[in-house]
Motif scaffolding. Structure first.
Motif, PDB file in Angstrom:
ATOM      1  N   LEU A  27      42.627  -0.713  67.118  1.00 51.32           N
ATOM      2  CA  LEU A  27      42.795   0.524  67.562  1.00 51.32           C
ATOM      3  C   LEU A  27      41.633   1.603  67.120  1.00 51.32           C
ATOM      4  O   LEU A  27      41.432   2.566  67.319  1.00 51.32           O
ATOM      5  CB  LEU A  27      44.236   1.107  67.108  1.00 51.32           C
ATOM      6  N   ALA A  28      40.941   1.006  66.060  1.00 47.77           N
ATOM      7  CA  ALA A  28      39.863   1.957  65.467  1.00 47.77           C
ATOM      8  C   ALA A  28      38.858   2.536  66.405  1.00 47.77           C
ATOM      9  O   ALA A  28      38.752   3.937  66.285  1.00 47.77           O
ATOM     10  CB  ALA A  28      39.109   1.173  64.091  1.00 47.77           C
ATOM     11  N   GLN A  29      38.288   1.821  67.015  1.00 48.01           N
ATOM     12  CA  GLN A  29      37.144   2.442  68.050  1.00 48.01           C
ATOM     13  C   GLN A  29      37.839   3.519  69.004  1.00 48.01           C
ATOM     14  O   GLN A  29      37.286   4.641  69.134  1.00 48.01           O
ATOM     15  CB  GLN A  29      36.546   1.226  68.899  1.00 48.01           C
ATOM     16  N   THR A  30      38.975   3.192  69.446  1.00 47.47           N
ATOM     17  CA  THR A  30      39.810   4.276  70.338  1.00 47.47           C
ATOM     18  C   THR A  30      39.756   5.490  69.574  1.00 47.47           C
ATOM     19  O   THR A  30      39.510   6.647  70.176  1.00 47.47           O
ATOM     20  CB  THR A  30      41.087   3.580  70.637  1.00 47.47           C
ATOM     21  N   VAL A  31      40.419   5.212  68.582  1.00 45.04           N
ATOM     22  CA  VAL A  31      40.907   6.489  67.509  1.00 45.04           C
ATOM     23  C   VAL A  31      39.698   7.251  67.171  1.00 45.04           C
ATOM     24  O   VAL A  31      39.308   8.689  67.415  1.00 45.04           O
ATOM     25  CB  VAL A  31      41.979   6.311  66.597  1.00 45.04           C
ATOM     26  N   ILE A  32      38.490   6.584  66.823  1.00 44.30           N
ATOM     27  CA  ILE A  32      37.257   7.311  66.372  1.00 44.30           C
ATOM     28  C   ILE A  32      36.611   8.299  67.640  1.00 44.30           C
ATOM     29  O   ILE A  32      36.373   9.096  67.439  1.00 44.30           O
ATOM     30  CB  ILE A  32      36.459   6.409  65.578  1.00 44.30           C
ATOM     31  N   CYS A  77      38.528  11.279  68.096  1.00 40.34           N
ATOM     32  CA  CYS A  77      38.258  12.328  67.230  1.00 40.34           C
ATOM     33  C   CYS A  77      37.005  12.958  67.329  1.00 40.34           C
ATOM     34  O   CYS A  77      36.670  14.011  67.295  1.00 40.34           O
ATOM     35  CB  CYS A  77      38.400  11.794  65.840  1.00 40.34           C
ATOM     36  N   ALA A  78      36.020  11.965  67.615  1.00 40.04           N
ATOM     37  CA  ALA A  78      34.790  12.444  67.981  1.00 40.04           C
ATOM     38  C   ALA A  78      34.472  13.398  69.032  1.00 40.04           C
ATOM     39  O   ALA A  78      33.932  14.576  69.019  1.00 40.04           O
ATOM     40  CB  ALA A  78      33.576  11.340  67.996  1.00 40.04           C
ATOM     41  N   ILE A 126      25.979  11.535  71.245  1.00 39.36           N
ATOM     42  CA  ILE A 126      26.550  13.019  71.570  1.00 39.36           C
ATOM     43  C   ILE A 126      26.571  13.847  70.253  1.00 39.36           C
ATOM     44  O   ILE A 126      27.356  14.625  69.980  1.00 39.36           O
ATOM     45  CB  ILE A 126      28.248  12.734  72.018  1.00 39.36           C
ATOM     46  N   GLY A 127      25.676  13.199  69.116  1.00 37.75           N
ATOM     47  CA  GLY A 127      25.299  13.930  68.036  1.00 37.75           C
ATOM     48  C   GLY A 127      26.137  13.795  66.883  1.00 37.75           C
ATOM     49  O   GLY A 127      26.458  14.576  66.057  1.00 37.75           O
ATOM     50  N   VAL A 128      27.138  12.655  66.911  1.00 32.24           N
ATOM     51  CA  VAL A 128      28.367  12.726  65.927  1.00 32.24           C
ATOM     52  C   VAL A 128      27.915  11.660  65.056  1.00 32.24           C
ATOM     53  O   VAL A 128      27.420  10.379  65.277  1.00 32.24           O
ATOM     54  CB  VAL A 128      29.558  12.424  66.538  1.00 32.24           C
ATOM     55  N   GLN A 180      26.919  18.370  64.544  1.00 37.30           N
ATOM     56  CA  GLN A 180      25.854  18.296  65.653  1.00 37.30           C
ATOM     57  C   GLN A 180      26.400  17.861  66.906  1.00 37.30           C
ATOM     58  O   GLN A 180      25.453  17.622  67.717  1.00 37.30           O
ATOM     59  CB  GLN A 180      24.520  17.485  64.919  1.00 37.30           C
ATOM     60  N   LYS A 181      27.654  18.132  66.984  1.00 39.52           N
ATOM     61  CA  LYS A 181      28.202  17.534  68.309  1.00 39.52           C
ATOM     62  C   LYS A 181      27.612  18.393  69.682  1.00 39.52           C
ATOM     63  O   LYS A 181      27.756  19.488  69.518  1.00 39.52           O
ATOM     64  CB  LYS A 181      29.685  17.369  68.252  1.00 39.52           C
ATOM     65  N   PHE A 182      27.338  17.509  70.619  1.00 34.63           N
ATOM     66  CA  PHE A 182      27.038  18.094  71.970  1.00 34.63           C
ATOM     67  C   PHE A 182      27.450  17.352  73.056  1.00 34.63           C
ATOM     68  O   PHE A 182      27.779  15.934  72.940  1.00 34.63           O
ATOM     69  CB  PHE A 182      25.518  18.532  72.025  1.00 34.63           C
TER      70      PHE A 182
END
Length: 433
Positions: free
Chosen positions: A314-319, A322-323, A355-357, A372-374
């Motif tokens: 599930l880690a990729q999905t949740v990360i 959140c990002a 996406i800058g994360v 720096q997210k965009f």
């Protein structure tokens, strides 16, 4: 020819019913149990995931007793002839590699077990060492500690006591537990240290119990005596890992009401933990009408630390969720991600950077930096031959106007209907050369 796929969603509302395939995790265990039971156990609701189709085909050929002469030039899927030996190529199916290593270790005859280029980079040494200690006759064909391996006649049990580290892949432990009842003297498995992915081990033992195999689990020791399987059927529940992507879609939507038939509140699958995780993002789960209803409710984000030790898939999905939300959460329990279909930590870091994360690694702790997210107009996601990279990033189509995914067919490993299911709830797809 491999095709990419472009994914779009014109609005941020998602409604509909999605029928998921059987759980790959449950089904792969059930198929090996069926094969070991000598006809006493039958599997119901077999998954159409590519890994499971591969495993089922191999086990059917074993059951038929396909001879070397028949295999040469035949159309028996992953079987081939190689210098008089049966060669079984499981491609990228990691679960099949681990389970079949144990399965073939106690079968008569000789077989070479191999896989894709990535599979040859995924370690198998801990399992091979344990099987050798039990009495198996196994050689490495190319590089020590990695597939391909040659499994030969002559299993004679030398011991019933095996020590194995708990912080490695639970599939090694499951592979040993699946064959334990067939061993002349049974198995006493001593788990050293903390057990990673404990729910997957519990799933294995619960399914063995359904098939009549009793066990004792005291502290860090799991014991299974030599015993016979019972006459029974093993029903396979829909896949909670697949369900997790729909929870992510709901989390990134403005409005969502989804129904996933067949899923139960008290599941053997560790990935059912997605219900609790996604409650933090305002997704309610109501179990009724023979499945689970998901609904998006307004809720401020609060939880900052997510321990994925018991549900690493599930880690990729949740990360990614959140990002996308700019939620600077911290993650632990990601140790096994580096030996999956790809190095999933590195893959996440590379794709989130688009996406800058940043996913910053400090020892065994990982923190998202979204400062720096965009949100770009278009995004290209590399999938690294990893089905979960494609499906974990797909919900971003609710945020990014257009996303192109490399190798659309990669999802067939666990969820072949993924793209068409997205279309059924209003996503648009376009395949490209």
């Amino acid at each position: 020819m491999s095709h990419n796929i472009i994914l779009k969603k014109s609005n941020k509302t998602v409604n509909g019913t999605v029928r998921l395939t059987g759980s790959k995790s449950e089904c792969n265990r059930a198929l090996v149990i069926e094969a070991l039971s000598e006809g006493r156990v039958k599997v119901q609701n077999v998954s159409d995931a590519a890994d499971t189709v591969t495993l089922a085909g191999i086990l059917r050929n074993v059951e038929r007793g396909v001879a070397n002469a028949e295999l040469a030039g035949s159309n028996h899927g992953p079987w081939t002839m190689d210098h008089g030996l049966n060669t079984v190529n499981i491609g990228p199916a990691g679960t099949a590699m681990r389970f079949l290593t144990a399965y073939f270790a106690i079968q008569p005859g000789e077989v070479v077990l191999t896989g894709s280029a990535r599979m040859k980079q995924r370690p198998i040494g801990i399992l091979v060492d344990a099987l050798r200690a039990l009495g198996a006759n196994i050689d490495y064909v190319e590089n020590d500690g990695y597939p391909p391996i040659k499994l030969k006649d002559g299993f004679v049990q030398r011991t019933r006591v095996i020590n194995i580290k708990g912080n490695i892949s639970s599939q090694y432990i499951t592979a040993l537990l699946l064959i334990a009842a067939k061993l002349p003297h049974g198995l006493e498995l001593h788990i050293e240290g903390d057990l990673t992915s404990r729910p997957y081990v519990e799933m294995t033992l619960a399914m063995l119990n359904q098939a009549g195999i009793q066990h004792k689990w005291n502290g860090n020791v799991i014991s299974i005596e030599h015993q016979q399987f019972s006459e029974t059927s093993l029903p396979v529940e829909p896949d909670w890992s697949a369900a997790s992507y729909w929870y992510a879609i709901a989390a990134l939507s403005d409005e969502a009401e989804l129904f996933l038939p067949g899923l139960t509140q008290y599941s053997l699958q560790g990935d059912s933990a997605i219900t609790e995780i996604m409650a933090n993002f305002g997704i309610t789960s109501q179990f009724k009408d023979g499945g689970v209803h998901l609904k998006k409710e307004p809720k401020p984000l609060g939880r900052k630390i997510f321990d994925m030790k018991e549900c690493p898939d599930l880690a990729q999905t949740v990360i990614v969720v959140c990002a996308a939300l700019g939620h600077e959460a911290t993650f632990t329990g990601l140790e096994t991600l580096k030996i999956k279909e790809t190095d999933r930590v590195k893959a996440l870091q590379t794709e989130l950077a688009k996406i800058g994360v940043k996913l910053i690694e400090k020892g065994q702790v990982y923190k998202l930096d979204c400062s720096q997210k965009f949100i770009p107009e278009q995004l290209f996601i590399n999938t690294y031959e990893d089905h979960r990279m494609a499906m974990a990033f797909a919900p971003l189509a609710l945020v990014v106007p257009q996303i192109e995914f490399e190798e659309a067919a990669v999802v067939e490993k666990s969820y072949p209907a993924f793209w068409s299911d997205l279309e059924s709830v209003g996503f648009s797809t376009e395949f490209t050369a």
